[in-house]
Design a protein around this motif. Structure first.
Motif, PDB file in Angstrom:
ATOM      1  N   LYS A 247     -32.542  84.576  31.650  1.00  0.00           N
ATOM      2  CA  LYS A 247     -31.599  85.661  31.933  1.00  0.00           C
ATOM      3  C   LYS A 247     -30.398  85.537  31.011  1.00  0.00           C
ATOM      4  CE  LYS A 247     -29.054  87.788  35.757  1.00  0.00           C
ATOM      5  NZ  LYS A 247     -28.740  87.701  37.213  1.00  0.00           N
ATOM      6  N   LYS A 248     -29.945  86.677  30.458  1.00  0.00           N
ATOM      7  CA  LYS A 248     -28.798  86.685  29.559  1.00  0.00           C
ATOM      8  C   LYS A 248     -27.850  87.817  29.936  1.00  0.00           C
ATOM      9  CE  LYS A 248     -32.122  85.533  25.956  1.00  0.00           C
ATOM     10  NZ  LYS A 248     -32.807  86.067  24.775  1.00  0.00           N
ATOM     11  N   THR A 249     -26.585  87.606  29.696  1.00  0.00           N
ATOM     12  CA  THR A 249     -25.595  88.653  29.889  1.00  0.00           C
ATOM     13  C   THR A 249     -25.568  89.551  28.653  1.00  0.00           C
ATOM     14  OG1 THR A 249     -23.776  87.391  28.901  1.00  0.00           O
ATOM     15  CG2 THR A 249     -24.201  87.068  31.266  1.00  0.00           C
ATOM     16  N   ASP A 250     -24.951  90.717  28.791  1.00  0.00           N
ATOM     17  CA  ASP A 250     -24.820  91.629  27.647  1.00  0.00           C
ATOM     18  C   ASP A 250     -24.038  90.970  26.519  1.00  0.00           C
ATOM     19  OD1 ASP A 250     -26.230  93.550  29.014  1.00  0.00           O
ATOM     20  OD2 ASP A 250     -24.445  94.678  29.659  1.00  0.00           O
ATOM     21  N   ALA A 251     -23.024  90.206  26.870  1.00  0.00           N
ATOM     22  CA  ALA A 251     -22.215  89.533  25.848  1.00  0.00           C
ATOM     23  C   ALA A 251     -23.041  88.500  25.090  1.00  0.00           C
ATOM     24  CB  ALA A 251     -21.001  88.874  26.497  1.00  0.00           C
ATOM     25  N   GLU A 252     -23.873  87.772  25.812  1.00  0.00           N
ATOM     26  CA  GLU A 252     -24.728  86.777  25.166  1.00  0.00           C
ATOM     27  C   GLU A 252     -25.731  87.446  24.226  1.00  0.00           C
ATOM     28  OE1 GLU A 252     -24.875  83.320  28.620  1.00  0.00           O
ATOM     29  OE2 GLU A 252     -26.349  84.933  28.613  1.00  0.00           O
ATOM     30  N   ILE A 253     -26.303  88.537  24.677  1.00  0.00           N
ATOM     31  CA  ILE A 253     -27.275  89.252  23.850  1.00  0.00           C
ATOM     32  C   ILE A 253     -26.635  89.722  22.551  1.00  0.00           C
ATOM     33  CG2 ILE A 253     -28.693  91.337  23.702  1.00  0.00           C
ATOM     34  CD1 ILE A 253     -29.136  91.039  26.741  1.00  0.00           C
ATOM     35  N   SER A 254     -25.453  90.302  22.664  1.00  0.00           N
ATOM     36  CA  SER A 254     -24.757  90.791  21.474  1.00  0.00           C
ATOM     37  C   SER A 254     -24.416  89.655  20.524  1.00  0.00           C
ATOM     38  CB  SER A 254     -23.478  91.522  21.903  1.00  0.00           C
ATOM     39  OG  SER A 254     -22.741  91.934  20.778  1.00  0.00           O
ATOM     40  N   GLU A 255     -23.909  88.562  21.088  1.00  0.00           N
ATOM     41  CA  GLU A 255     -23.517  87.444  20.233  1.00  0.00           C
ATOM     42  C   GLU A 255     -24.721  86.767  19.602  1.00  0.00           C
ATOM     43  OE1 GLU A 255     -20.143  83.998  20.130  1.00  0.00           O
ATOM     44  OE2 GLU A 255     -20.476  85.154  21.953  1.00  0.00           O
ATOM     45  N   GLU A 256     -25.817  86.664  20.348  1.00  0.00           N
ATOM     46  CA  GLU A 256     -27.032  86.076  19.798  1.00  0.00           C
ATOM     47  C   GLU A 256     -27.532  86.892  18.609  1.00  0.00           C
ATOM     48  OE1 GLU A 256     -29.851  85.741  22.901  1.00  0.00           O
ATOM     49  OE2 GLU A 256     -28.930  83.972  23.784  1.00  0.00           O
ATOM     50  N   TYR A 257     -27.483  88.198  18.735  1.00  0.00           N
ATOM     51  CA  TYR A 257     -27.953  89.038  17.640  1.00  0.00           C
ATOM     52  C   TYR A 257     -27.099  88.839  16.397  1.00  0.00           C
ATOM     53  CZ  TYR A 257     -29.179  93.097  14.866  1.00  0.00           C
ATOM     54  OH  TYR A 257     -29.574  93.909  13.836  1.00  0.00           O
ATOM     55  N   LEU A 258     -25.779  88.861  16.578  1.00  0.00           N
ATOM     56  CA  LEU A 258     -24.887  88.672  15.438  1.00  0.00           C
ATOM     57  C   LEU A 258     -25.066  87.294  14.819  1.00  0.00           C
ATOM     58  CD1 LEU A 258     -21.639  90.307  16.877  1.00  0.00           C
ATOM     59  CD2 LEU A 258     -23.192  91.263  15.155  1.00  0.00           C
ATOM     60  N   GLN A 259     -25.242  86.283  15.671  1.00  0.00           N
ATOM     61  CA  GLN A 259     -25.411  84.924  15.171  1.00  0.00           C
ATOM     62  C   GLN A 259     -26.714  84.795  14.395  1.00  0.00           C
ATOM     63  OE1 GLN A 259     -23.103  82.685  15.330  1.00  0.00           O
ATOM     64  NE2 GLN A 259     -24.165  80.864  14.587  1.00  0.00           N
ATOM     65  N   SER A 260     -27.766  85.459  14.854  1.00  0.00           N
ATOM     66  CA  SER A 260     -29.052  85.377  14.168  1.00  0.00           C
ATOM     67  C   SER A 260     -28.948  85.968  12.776  1.00  0.00           C
ATOM     68  CB  SER A 260     -30.145  86.082  14.972  1.00  0.00           C
ATOM     69  OG  SER A 260     -29.938  87.481  14.989  1.00  0.00           O
ATOM     70  N   ARG A 261     -28.235  87.089  12.634  1.00  0.00           N
ATOM     71  CA  ARG A 261     -28.068  87.691  11.316  1.00  0.00           C
ATOM     72  C   ARG A 261     -27.241  86.784  10.411  1.00  0.00           C
ATOM     73  NH1 ARG A 261     -30.260  92.874  11.054  1.00  0.00           N
ATOM     74  NH2 ARG A 261     -29.811  92.490   8.863  1.00  0.00           N
ATOM     75  N   LYS A 262     -26.213  86.166  10.985  1.00  0.00           N
ATOM     76  CA  LYS A 262     -25.364  85.268  10.213  1.00  0.00           C
ATOM     77  C   LYS A 262     -26.130  84.048   9.734  1.00  0.00           C
ATOM     78  CE  LYS A 262     -21.149  82.488  10.653  1.00  0.00           C
ATOM     79  NZ  LYS A 262     -20.044  82.077  11.568  1.00  0.00           N
ATOM     80  N   GLU A 263     -26.958  83.475  10.632  1.00  0.00           N
ATOM     81  CA  GLU A 263     -27.707  82.278  10.282  1.00  0.00           C
ATOM     82  C   GLU A 263     -28.874  82.591   9.363  1.00  0.00           C
ATOM     83  OE1 GLU A 263     -27.037  79.152  11.067  1.00  0.00           O
ATOM     84  OE2 GLU A 263     -25.291  79.629  12.299  1.00  0.00           O
ATOM     85  N   GLY A 264     -29.351  83.827   9.388  1.00  0.00           N
ATOM     86  CA  GLY A 264     -30.495  84.194   8.548  1.00  0.00           C
ATOM     87  C   GLY A 264     -31.764  83.482   8.940  1.00  0.00           C
ATOM     88  N   ILE A 265     -31.897  83.140  10.241  1.00  0.00           N
ATOM     89  CA  ILE A 265     -33.075  82.392  10.686  1.00  0.00           C
ATOM     90  C   ILE A 265     -34.291  83.309  10.677  1.00  0.00           C
ATOM     91  CG2 ILE A 265     -34.058  81.058  12.576  1.00  0.00           C
ATOM     92  CD1 ILE A 265     -31.144  80.460  13.419  1.00  0.00           C
ATOM     93  N   TYR A 266     -34.211  84.403  11.384  1.00  0.00           N
ATOM     94  CA  TYR A 266     -35.205  85.474  11.355  1.00  0.00           C
ATOM     95  C   TYR A 266     -34.700  86.560  12.286  1.00  0.00           C
ATOM     96  CZ  TYR A 266     -36.789  82.986  15.526  1.00  0.00           C
ATOM     97  OH  TYR A 266     -36.839  82.341  16.723  1.00  0.00           O
ATOM     98  N   GLU A 267     -35.325  87.702  12.276  1.00  0.00           N
ATOM     99  CA  GLU A 267     -34.925  88.756  13.197  1.00  0.00           C
ATOM    100  C   GLU A 267     -35.154  88.281  14.625  1.00  0.00           C
ATOM    101  OE1 GLU A 267     -33.470  91.636  13.017  1.00  0.00           O
ATOM    102  OE2 GLU A 267     -33.189  91.534  10.848  1.00  0.00           O
ATOM    103  N   PHE A 268     -34.120  88.281  15.391  1.00  0.00           N
ATOM    104  CA  PHE A 268     -34.206  87.721  16.741  1.00  0.00           C
ATOM    105  C   PHE A 268     -34.259  88.833  17.776  1.00  0.00           C
ATOM    106  CE2 PHE A 268     -33.973  84.811  20.038  1.00  0.00           C
ATOM    107  CZ  PHE A 268     -32.910  85.072  20.882  1.00  0.00           C
ATOM    108  N   ASN A 269     -35.212  88.747  18.662  1.00  0.00           N
ATOM    109  CA  ASN A 269     -35.387  89.730  19.708  1.00  0.00           C
ATOM    110  C   ASN A 269     -34.386  89.434  20.826  1.00  0.00           C
ATOM    111  OD1 ASN A 269     -36.224  91.341  21.821  1.00  0.00           O
ATOM    112  ND2 ASN A 269     -38.390  90.999  21.447  1.00  0.00           N
ATOM    113  N   SER A 270     -33.268  90.110  20.788  1.00  0.00           N
ATOM    114  CA  SER A 270     -32.183  89.804  21.732  1.00  0.00           C
ATOM    115  C   SER A 270     -32.336  90.639  22.996  1.00  0.00           C
ATOM    116  CB  SER A 270     -30.826  90.075  21.081  1.00  0.00           C
ATOM    117  OG  SER A 270     -30.651  89.262  19.957  1.00  0.00           O
TER     118      SER A 270
END
Length: 484
Positions: A247-270
């Motif tokens: 379970k994730k909050t809306d804030a966590e989902i948003s931050e995870e997406y931004l962090q994934s783009r910053k890290e360049g790990i791969y497209e993350f399904n947030s």
């Protein structure tokens, strides 16, 4: 894999860990208020040494468990596919799932495993009832992708329900029983819906658009865990993997997406992949009182202990924890794998215990249902050491410090009346300790010898004289017992 610090939530959820994130994930712990769980955890902390086994049809290919069917562009996934003929992804997935039709581990003998593990001093076992690929090593009624299905040749074997056979065999030798269960399921149409191609390790559809499909997956997960909690005898630990299913909050989902783009790990399904863990734990404990639940990588009361993977925290952790680590290089069986020397395994055990943790050591059975002979040899060597020195391991707790330098470690009994000094190298002269407190009543003795050791105060510490002829009383690690 544990942190509630939001800047690290992405790394935790996807299982990609840098040294920095490994430290961050170990900072938060939420005790379960249930007194039965707390009592069970205290008892579990006395066990110290356990066995983990990753096993499934993938052992026939000597590839990493499950991850070769994950479509992410990461080494442990694409690398395995390329090594097996360069098949395109969809051909590979089809051939991988067809491994079920040739899986026939006719040398399966869990009593042999239990005996070897017991002789090595192990006290609990955690077995992969289902990994991320969704193949069930138990007789579930909710899918035919299982070892007991008629299309699997081993299904005709009277011991085909291998999870039950393993749990029964180890339980007879007084092991605690742990059921590993993957929350994501890459075979289930409720998780990787065939309407869409999979993109990464996550659910491949929008949960908000298709809540009815997600509800089917939640029910599927609860039903399978309830099967394991009902028909497989006493279960002590439910060890859940796949921390991105949470379970994730809306804030966590948003931050995870931004962090994934910053890290360049791969497209993350947030998305929030909520399977209602509080209800799942409640249902499980209605059948298994006091059950320890380990919802790995998900900070909260359903993560009863933490599980650093393939590493030992530098100074330990101030709450229940367990290092899970491979004996070889791979979690799953790989032909010709290189196994760690017994000397290294014993020193890792001592290091972990001195820091207040448990050691969960993984061995991957082969496609025939046997361990590599080297694994048996390593366990035999560990057992020889632990039979002599086990009093310094089992039931102990961390001393005021875990050790001195790289080669000396400490433990003590829970009442603090007896202390133990572990020497990774046998000294060629008196050893000087600044952290070990001794008094006039202190008696020192090398375990394995009846001879008392002489010592004296020296400045802010003590010097202990160890005769050279005591080197022969042990191997790998020498242990001094300090009593009053």
């Amino acid at each position: 894999m544990k942190s509630v610090c939001k800047c690290f939530l992405l790394l935790i959820a996807i299982g990609f860990f840098t040294s920095e994130s490994l430290l961050a994930q170990e900072k938060e712990y939420y005790p379960d208020p249930d007194p039965l769980v707390q009592q069970k955890l205290a008892e579990w902390q006395d066990l110290k040494f356990g066995l983990l086994m990753h096993w499934g049809p993938y052992s026939q290919r000597s590839v990493v468990e499950s991850w070769s069917i994950c479509p992410e562009d990461v080494g442990w996934a694409t690398g395995a596919r390329l090594q097996k003929g360069g098949e395109n992804y969809f051909d590979y997935l089809k051939n991988y799932e067809a491994l079920k039709n040739t899986f026939n581990p006719t040398k399966f003998n869990p009593e042999k495993w239990a005996e070897a593990a017991k002789d090595a001093g192990m006290k609990y076992v955690v077995f992969t009832t289902k990994h991320h690929d969704g193949f069930c090593m138990f007789d579930t009624k909710y899918t035919d992708y299982k070892i007991t299905d008629k299309d699997c040749p081993f299904s005709t074997n009277p011991r085909s329900n291998v999870t039950k056979e393993i749990f029964d065999a180890f339980r007879k030798d007084n092991f605690w029983i742990g059921a590993y269960f993957s929350k994501p399921d890459w075979h289930s149409d409720y998780y990787w819906w065939q309407r869409f191609p999979p993109l990464d390790r996550n659910v491949n559809y929008s949960i908000s658009k298709h809540p009815e499909q997600w509800k089917k997956f939640v029910d599927y997960t609860h039903n399978q865990i309830n099967e394991l909690m009902t028909g497989y005898g006493k279960i002590d630990i439910l060890w859940l993997d796949g921390g991105w299913v949470r379970k994730k909050t809306d804030a966590e989902i948003s931050e995870e997406y931004l962090q994934s783009r910053k890290e360049g790990i791969y497209e993350f399904n947030s998305q929030s992949q909520d399977i209602d863990m509080p209800l799942l734990a409640k249902e499980a404990r209605e059948k298994q009182s006091g059950l320890i639940v380990v919802d790995r990588a998900v900070p909260g009361p359903q993560q009863n202990y933490l599980t650093p993977e393939q590493h030992i925290p530098d100074t330990g952790l101030p709450y229940p924890w367990e290092t899970c680590m491979t004996m070889g290089n791979s979690w799953s069986y790989v032909k010709g794998d290189v196994y760690k020397p017994a000397d290294e395994l014993i020193k890792k055990l001592v290091d972990i215990v001195s820091k207040g943790g448990n050691y969960l050591l993984n061995i991957g059975p082969g496609p025939d249902g046997e361990w590599d002979p080297v694994a048996y040899s390593r366990l035999q060597e560990i057992g020889k050491w632990i039979k002599q020195n086990g009093e310094a391991i089992y039931g102990t707790r961390i001393y005021k410090v875990f050790g001195e330098g790289d080669n000396i470690r400490f433990t003590q009994t829970k009442d603090g009346k007896t202390k133990f000094i572990f020497l990774f190298d046998f000294p060629d002269k008196a050893i000087s300790l600044k952290e070990m407190e001794l008094n006039k009543k202190s008696k020192l003795q090398m375990i394995g010898s009846k001879k008392k050791l002489s010592w004296k105060q020296a400045g802010n510490g003590v010097n202990i004289t160890i005769p050279a002829n005591l080197k022969s009383v042990s191997e790998h690690v020498w242990v001094i017992k300090v009593s009053e």
